[in-house]
Structure formats: C-alpha cells, structure tokens
Scaffold this active site. Structure first.
Site, mmCIF file in Angstrom:
data_model
loop_
_atom_site.group_PDB
_atom_site.id
_atom_site.type_symbol
_atom_site.label_atom_id
_atom_site.label_comp_id
_atom_site.label_asym_id
_atom_site.label_seq_id
_atom_site.Cartn_x
_atom_site.Cartn_y
_atom_site.Cartn_z
ATOM 1 N N GLU A 1 -17.822 -5.655 4.375
ATOM 2 C CA GLU A 1 -18.402 -6.580 3.232
ATOM 3 C C GLU A 1 -19.279 -7.389 3.748
ATOM 4 O O GLU A 1 -20.150 -7.845 2.585
ATOM 5 C CB GLU A 1 -17.104 -7.395 2.824
ATOM 6 C CG GLU A 1 -15.994 -6.432 1.946
ATOM 7 C CD GLU A 1 -14.735 -6.900 1.942
ATOM 8 O OE1 GLU A 1 -13.787 -6.294 1.323
ATOM 9 O OE2 GLU A 1 -14.501 -8.012 2.322
ATOM 10 N N LYS B 1 -13.735 -5.278 -6.570
ATOM 11 C CA LYS B 1 -14.944 -4.519 -6.393
ATOM 12 C C LYS B 1 -14.692 -3.265 -6.037
ATOM 13 O O LYS B 1 -15.146 -2.111 -6.285
ATOM 14 C CB LYS B 1 -16.187 -5.304 -5.638
ATOM 15 C CG LYS B 1 -16.654 -6.372 -6.400
ATOM 16 C CD LYS B 1 -17.907 -6.939 -5.823
ATOM 17 C CE LYS B 1 -18.604 -8.155 -6.680
ATOM 18 N NZ LYS B 1 -19.522 -8.662 -5.971
ATOM 19 N N GLY B 2 -13.714 -3.225 -4.934
ATOM 20 C CA GLY B 2 -13.435 -1.877 -4.150
ATOM 21 C C GLY B 2 -14.149 -1.710 -2.893
ATOM 22 O O GLY B 2 -15.142 -2.411 -2.387
ATOM 23 N N ALA B 3 -13.213 -1.382 -1.766
ATOM 24 C CA ALA B 3 -13.597 -1.595 -0.340
ATOM 25 C C ALA B 3 -13.554 -0.403 0.338
ATOM 26 O O ALA B 3 -13.719 -0.503 1.712
ATOM 27 C CB ALA B 3 -12.459 -2.614 0.051
ATOM 28 N N ARG C 1 -13.104 -5.940 6.192
ATOM 29 C CA ARG C 1 -13.833 -7.404 5.953
ATOM 30 C C ARG C 1 -15.113 -7.243 6.734
ATOM 31 O O ARG C 1 -16.202 -8.058 6.386
ATOM 32 C CB ARG C 1 -12.856 -8.181 6.620
ATOM 33 C CG ARG C 1 -11.635 -8.440 5.864
ATOM 34 C CD ARG C 1 -11.492 -8.839 4.503
ATOM 35 N NE ARG C 1 -11.836 -7.672 3.464
ATOM 36 C CZ ARG C 1 -11.122 -6.730 3.198
ATOM 37 N NH1 ARG C 1 -9.847 -6.692 3.560
ATOM 38 N NH2 ARG C 1 -11.167 -5.979 2.061
ATOM 39 N N ASP D 1 -1.289 -2.156 -4.322
ATOM 40 C CA ASP D 1 -2.906 -1.967 -3.980
ATOM 41 C C ASP D 1 -3.171 -0.953 -4.137
ATOM 42 O O ASP D 1 -2.801 0.285 -4.484
ATOM 43 C CB ASP D 1 -3.018 -2.338 -2.626
ATOM 44 C CG ASP D 1 -2.815 -3.700 -2.079
ATOM 45 O OD1 ASP D 1 -2.538 -4.531 -2.954
ATOM 46 O OD2 ASP D 1 -2.969 -4.265 -0.780
ATOM 47 N N LYS E 1 0.754 -1.036 0.072
ATOM 48 C CA LYS E 1 -0.029 0.046 0.066
ATOM 49 C C LYS E 1 0.783 1.324 -0.018
ATOM 50 O O LYS E 1 1.673 1.436 0.896
ATOM 51 C CB LYS E 1 -0.890 0.063 1.280
ATOM 52 C CG LYS E 1 -2.073 -1.143 1.128
ATOM 53 C CD LYS E 1 -3.181 -0.887 1.998
ATOM 54 C CE LYS E 1 -4.150 -1.480 1.728
ATOM 55 N NZ LYS E 1 -4.089 -2.968 1.488
ATOM 56 N N ARG F 1 -4.989 -6.659 -11.234
ATOM 57 C CA ARG F 1 -6.010 -7.296 -10.194
ATOM 58 C C ARG F 1 -7.120 -6.523 -10.364
ATOM 59 O O ARG F 1 -7.287 -5.009 -10.180
ATOM 60 C CB ARG F 1 -5.387 -7.162 -8.891
ATOM 61 C CG ARG F 1 -6.241 -7.675 -7.905
ATOM 62 C CD ARG F 1 -5.825 -7.416 -6.433
ATOM 63 N NE ARG F 1 -4.532 -8.173 -6.146
ATOM 64 C CZ ARG F 1 -3.969 -7.751 -5.080
ATOM 65 N NH1 ARG F 1 -4.416 -6.542 -4.345
ATOM 66 N NH2 ARG F 1 -2.869 -8.194 -4.701
HETATM 67 P P1 FDA Z 1 -19.063 -9.692 -2.353
HETATM 68 O O1 FDA Z 1 -18.497 -8.548 -1.303
HETATM 69 O O2 FDA Z 1 -20.222 -9.329 -3.351
HETATM 70 O O3 FDA Z 1 -18.883 -11.289 -1.723
HETATM 71 C C1 FDA Z 1 -19.301 -12.367 -2.559
HETATM 72 C C2 FDA Z 1 -19.240 -13.367 -1.452
HETATM 73 O O4 FDA Z 1 -17.802 -13.653 -1.165
HETATM 74 C C3 FDA Z 1 -20.078 -13.256 -0.112
HETATM 75 O O5 FDA Z 1 -21.404 -13.693 -0.452
HETATM 76 C C4 FDA Z 1 -19.352 -14.026 0.846
HETATM 77 O O6 FDA Z 1 -19.800 -15.420 0.468
HETATM 78 C C5 FDA Z 1 -17.917 -13.955 0.290
HETATM 79 N N1 FDA Z 1 -17.090 -12.889 1.123
HETATM 80 C C6 FDA Z 1 -16.836 -11.554 0.600
HETATM 81 N N2 FDA Z 1 -16.296 -10.954 1.498
HETATM 82 C C7 FDA Z 1 -16.425 -11.706 2.577
HETATM 83 C C8 FDA Z 1 -15.820 -11.369 4.021
HETATM 84 N N3 FDA Z 1 -15.197 -10.373 4.125
HETATM 85 N N4 FDA Z 1 -16.015 -12.354 5.037
HETATM 86 C C9 FDA Z 1 -16.718 -13.487 4.398
HETATM 87 N N5 FDA Z 1 -17.053 -13.903 3.366
HETATM 88 C C10 FDA Z 1 -16.911 -12.901 2.134
HETATM 89 N N6 FDA Z 1 -10.098 -3.585 -2.278
HETATM 90 C C11 FDA Z 1 -9.584 -2.450 -2.795
HETATM 91 O O7 FDA Z 1 -10.182 -1.409 -2.601
HETATM 92 N N7 FDA Z 1 -8.300 -2.260 -2.979
HETATM 93 C C12 FDA Z 1 -7.411 -3.325 -3.194
HETATM 94 O O8 FDA Z 1 -6.293 -3.052 -3.428
HETATM 95 C C13 FDA Z 1 -7.978 -4.743 -2.878
HETATM 96 N N8 FDA Z 1 -7.182 -5.966 -3.081
HETATM 97 C C14 FDA Z 1 -7.600 -6.985 -3.006
HETATM 98 C C15 FDA Z 1 -7.138 -8.219 -3.157
HETATM 99 C C16 FDA Z 1 -7.664 -9.647 -3.282
HETATM 100 C C17 FDA Z 1 -6.907 -10.586 -3.552
HETATM 101 C C18 FDA Z 1 -9.298 -9.546 -2.993
HETATM 102 C C19 FDA Z 1 -9.887 -10.866 -3.228
HETATM 103 C C20 FDA Z 1 -9.808 -8.562 -2.716
HETATM 104 C C21 FDA Z 1 -9.285 -7.336 -2.639
HETATM 105 N N9 FDA Z 1 -10.198 -6.032 -2.328
HETATM 106 C C22 FDA Z 1 -9.397 -4.831 -2.473
HETATM 107 C C23 FDA Z 1 -11.288 -6.225 -1.534
HETATM 108 C C24 FDA Z 1 -12.357 -5.878 -2.566
HETATM 109 O O9 FDA Z 1 -12.456 -4.695 -3.288
HETATM 110 C C25 FDA Z 1 -13.774 -6.354 -2.069
HETATM 111 O O10 FDA Z 1 -14.152 -5.653 -1.057
HETATM 112 C C26 FDA Z 1 -13.875 -7.750 -1.420
HETATM 113 O O11 FDA Z 1 -13.238 -8.791 -2.082
HETATM 114 C C27 FDA Z 1 -15.372 -8.411 -1.423
HETATM 115 O O12 FDA Z 1 -15.955 -8.395 -2.847
HETATM 116 P P2 FDA Z 1 -16.296 -9.779 -3.405
HETATM 117 O O13 FDA Z 1 -15.880 -9.522 -5.069
HETATM 118 O O14 FDA Z 1 -15.544 -10.809 -2.954
HETATM 119 O O15 FDA Z 1 -17.655 -9.837 -3.651
#
Ligand code: FDA
Length: 337
Positions: free
Chosen positions: A322, A217-219, A319, A164, A127, A214
């Site tokens: 999410e 979705k965005g956090a 986390r 990141d 980061k 990579r």
């Molecule tokens: P979504 O949030 O819709 O989740 C889909 C399903 O996945 C859920 O229904 C659940 O089953 C499971 N799940 C998801 N999150 C969970 C959790 N916290 N605990 C338990 N189960 C969960 N963001 C960013 O802004 N900058 C970055 O650099 C990164 N880097 C990054 C690296 C990697 C390898 C990953 C996987 C993710 C990131 N992220 C990130 C985070 C990303 O933006 C996002 O917030 C999370 O991955 C959650 O989104 P999903 O795509 O998993 O879908």
C-alpha cells in the site's frame, strides 16, 4: 477454490505476467510476493521482520491483543480484532482458527466492557478462507458452519462480527454466506471493495435497513476486467459507493486512511444529515494513529482493525504494497542491523 493469490507455491514470474499495471509500480510485485511460499519462509525467518511487523500487529498471543484492546478502548476508540490466517486447505487448521476466536470472545466477556445497545465497542473480523472456504467440495458449508459458531459466541458477549473481503473469486460465496448468517444474526457485517467494478451495484443491493457495510479500497491484485486499475478510478468509485451507502438505511463503515475519502464521507454525512452514531470510521492498527484519535475526540466512532497471531506474512506484505515508504523502512531496518 484456487486463485491468483492464494497459492503459496506459485512462482513469482508466473504471477508477475498476470498482474496488471497499477498506479504504484511496486504494488503488483509486493502482492505477488504475498502469495509466494518461498519468500514467506525467507521473510518470516528474518529476526528483523518481527520488529517491523510489530508496527502493524500488537503480538502473536491473546494476551498481547487483549492488552492492545484495553489501550484502544481507553482512548475512546472501538476495536475489530482479526485472528491472522487465510487460505487454509486443512480442516484442522480451520478448526484451530475457530477455537482461537472462541477463546478471544471468552476473553472479551472477562474484559468488563458494559454490554449496551447501539454501537458495541468490540467486534471480531473473520476471513472465511481461514475458516475453510477453499476446501474442495465442503468449503462453503464448512466456512458457514464455522462462522455461525463464532457469531453465536460473539452474540453472547455483545460483540459484533464482520466478514472480511478477500480476492474477487470469493466475493459471491462470501456474500452468500453473509446473507445466511444475517438470518440468525442480523447485525453481521461485511466488506465491499471499491476497486471492484461490481461494488457500486453491491452497495445498492446491500444498503438496506440493518445492514452494516465496511467500504475499503481493496488490497489484492485483481485483473482489469473485474477491478479498476488506476488509483484515481478507485477513488472515484469509493466516492460513488459512499454516496450510495450514506443515502441508504444501513450503517456505513468508512475504512480508509485517505484524507480525501474521510473528507468525502464527512461532507456526505453532513449534507444528508446523518447523525454521528449512524456511521463509523475504521483504520488499521498502527496506521495514522493521530488521525484516529483526532476523529474520536471530535465525537466520531472510530474502530481500529487489530490483527494478532503468528500468520502475519500475507497481511504484512499487503501493508508494504500500500505504501512504498513502508518498504523503504523495512529495507532500512534490514541494512541497519
Ligand atoms: P491509500 O492506500 O490511498 O492511503 C492513503 C494514505 O493512508 C496514505 O497516503 C498513507 O498516508 C496512509 N496509509 C495507507 N496505507 C498505509 C500503510 N500500509 N502504512 C502506512 N500508511 C498507510 N482490504 C480488503 O481487500 N479486504 C478487507 O476486508 C479489508 N479490510 C480493511 C479494514 C480496515 C479497517 C481498513 C482500514 C482497510 C481494510 N482493507 C481491506 C485494506 C484496504 O482495502 C486498503 O488496502 C488500505 O486501507 C489502504 O487504502 P486507503 O483507503 O487507506 O488509501
């Protein structure tokens, strides 16, 4: 550079008033809490927090993450390690982060993982805000210099480096730093966030030969003028970005736990005839472990983003944001004591 979420002392009520309505009603509050210094002191002081955090973070020290690395590699998955920490305004803290990465990469060198061309099993994720990006006047250059030192050490042990994505106010600076890093280290990767309205265009610009992107979705909590607010819009953007990245000549990294996004990536890869080693899946340590193993067993590259260190508060709160069920689990752990 100060932003909505990187000022730990900002009051929750001020933050709340600026946060948009999102599909998950708890998400804005939890992301606001991620920026609250007062809550950070409370949550990190609770003995139960560490037990819950352990689900997402294998430990604070290097020994713990090296042990996790051995287990993940032995299971046929690759790893990307993040030394936890973000948003420092202290050059000494930025230097401590660089030293942690250099020590980690030296430990990689002792792991006895064969250096081979193709897809290295070892990667570090950085980061830039932890490397000093926000320090007034010098931040951009300091983060670039610090990232270069880490890239050189990674190259020496055959590991990849990923930069990141943080909140949207950093995107231009981060992409500019990545562009400079790639002049000497062409395999440096970065992250694009599908919730940002600009990201489809960024995917087009960055899907050329040799690039590694990579897609997540965005956090972070982002305003409506820069980011889609509804999960259906974010998912639609994610699919459009997948189409662009897979149609390009780079190496897409599908970072999502969402079965719909994984299915979409597999469908696009099949339709465009992408070889299994021309892209990879990435998931976070401790989340959907069975699915990670299933994809790896089916012949896909799966990389596990694995954070370590004691600065876990911001990561942990994102986390929780999410998935409301995680908050319930945390609350139950508190009550159950
Ligand atoms: P979504 O949030 O819709 O989740 C889909 C399903 O996945 C859920 O229904 C659940 O089953 C499971 N799940 C998801 N999150 C969970 C959790 N916290 N605990 C338990 N189960 C969960 N963001 C960013 O802004 N900058 C970055 O650099 C990164 N880097 C990054 C690296 C990697 C390898 C990953 C996987 C993710 C990131 N992220 C990130 C985070 C990303 O933006 C996002 O917030 C999370 O991955 C959650 O989104 P999903 O795509 O998993 O879908």
């Amino acid at each position: 550079m100060t932003t909505l979420l990187n000022r730990p002392t900002q009051g929750l009520s001020a933050l709340r008033s600026r946060l948009p309505a999102l599909s998950n009603p708890l998400r804005p509050l939890l992301l606001a809490a991620a920026g609250s210094g007062r809550l950070q002191r409370v949550v990190t002081g609770l003995p139960v927090s560490r037990a819950v955090v352990r689900r997402y973070v294998p430990g604070a020290g290097q020994d713990a993450v090296i042990e996790a690395t051995r287990e993940i590699l032995a299971s046929g998955r690759a790893i990307s390690i993040d030394h936890l920490g973000e948003d420092t305004s202290d050059p000494a803290q930025a230097e401590a982060t660089v030293q942690a990465y250099l020590e980690l990469l030296a430990a990689f060198g002792r792991l006895d993982v064969p250096v081979r061309p193709g897809v290295p099993p070892l990667e570090v994720s950085l980061k830039l805000s932890a490397l000093g990006q926000f320090i007034p006047e010098v931040g951009h250059d300091l983060a670039l210099t610090n990232a270069r030192r880490i890239c050189r050490a990674a190259q020496a042990v055959g590991a990849w480096v990923n930069v990141d994505a943080e909140d949207h106010t950093t995107t231009d600076s981060t992409l500019a730093i990545v562009e400079e890093l790639r002049m000497d280290h062409p395999d440096v990767a970065t992250v694009l966030q599908a919730y940002l309205r600009r990201t489809e265009a960024d995917c087009r610009a960055l899907s050329g030969a040799g690039s590694r992107i990579r897609l997540c979705k965005g956090a972070y909590a982002e305003p409506a003028d820069v980011a889609f607010q509804q999960s259906a819009e974010v998912d639609a953007s994610y699919r459009r970005c997948l189409e662009v990245l897979f149609a390009g000549d780079g190496y897409p990294m599908v970072a999502s736990h969402d079965p719909k996004m994984i299915e979409a990536a597999l469908e696009i890869a099949g339709r465009l005839g992408k070889a299994d080693d021309a892209y990879e899946f990435q998931m976070l340590y401790g989340i959907r472990d069975d699915e990670q193993r299933r994809l790896a067993a089916a012949g896909h590259t799966v990389r596990v983003y694995t954070p370590y260190g004691d600065q876990w508060y911001g990561y942990f709160m994102r986390r929780l944001a999410e998935r409301p069920a995680n908050l319930l689990f945390f609350a139950r752990s508190l009550i159950g004591r």
